[in-house]
Write an enzyme that holds these catalytic residues in place. Structure first.
Site, PDB file in Angstrom:
ATOM      1  N   CYS A  50       7.295   0.305  -2.038  1.00 55.16           N
ATOM      2  CA  CYS A  50       6.237   1.186  -1.551  1.00 55.16           C
ATOM      3  C   CYS A  50       6.631   1.781  -0.203  1.00 55.16           C
ATOM      4  O   CYS A  50       7.424   1.206   0.551  1.00 55.16           O
ATOM      5  CB  CYS A  50       4.940   0.404  -1.385  1.00 55.16           C
ATOM      6  SG  CYS A  50       4.234  -0.218  -2.925  1.00 55.16           S
ATOM      7  N   GLU A  52       4.811   2.017   2.492  1.00 56.31           N
ATOM      8  CA  GLU A  52       4.381   1.156   3.596  1.00 56.31           C
ATOM      9  C   GLU A  52       5.377   0.032   3.830  1.00 56.31           C
ATOM     10  O   GLU A  52       5.714  -0.298   4.971  1.00 56.31           O
ATOM     11  CB  GLU A  52       2.992   0.561   3.304  1.00 56.31           C
ATOM     12  CG  GLU A  52       1.907   1.598   3.129  1.00 56.31           C
ATOM     13  CD  GLU A  52       1.711   2.048   1.683  1.00 56.31           C
ATOM     14  OE1 GLU A  52       0.586   2.412   1.344  1.00 56.31           O
ATOM     15  OE2 GLU A  52       2.682   2.033   0.894  1.00 56.31           O
TER      16      GLU A  52
END
Length: 130
Positions: A50, A52
């Site tokens: 991801c 993040e």
């Protein structure tokens, strides 16, 4: 550079040949440095990363370990919340009052705190033994 600009720029470099869903994330560390990450897919689902998580990894590689602010952007009708795993990853490095802004490429934004993003967070305190 603003977090919004850093996230938008790195989003364009996402590797998403399967979903075609580009996500960019930028983190401002407590030091003031900005770190960015994009999602990177892999044909062997769920082995991708991801945005993040990529930004957090870049932050740690840069020698910072405390998040002051997070900004995440995706091309979606509404701001896309972080997945559960990324919520936990963010909470590992951010206090409950840290702001997380989720945005769309057309300018919609929603800002919440880490505590609002992940109520009932699992923390190191849960691992302390009496």
């Amino acid at each position: 550079m603003t977090l919004a600009k850093a996230a938008a720029e790195v989003r364009e470099r996402a590797w998403v040949p399967y979903s075609r869903f580009k996500v960019g994330a930028a983190i401002r560390a407590a030091s003031g440095k900005v770190y960015a990450g994009c999602n990177v897919e892999n044909v062997a689902y769920p082995e991708g990363t991801c945005a993040e998580a990529g930004a957090i990894a870049a932050m740690c590689a840069g020698g910072d370990y405390k998040i002051a602010e997070v900004y995440v952007i995706a091309d979606s009708p509404e701001p896309v919340p972080c997945c559960g795993g990324c919520r936990q990853k963010i909470a590992e490095f951010a206090g409950p009052d840290v702001r997380v802004t989720m945005a769309t490429t057309d300018g919609k934004e929603k800002t919440v705190t880490v505590a609002e993003l992940l109520p009932g967070v699992f923390s190191a305190a849960h691992m302390d033994r009496a």
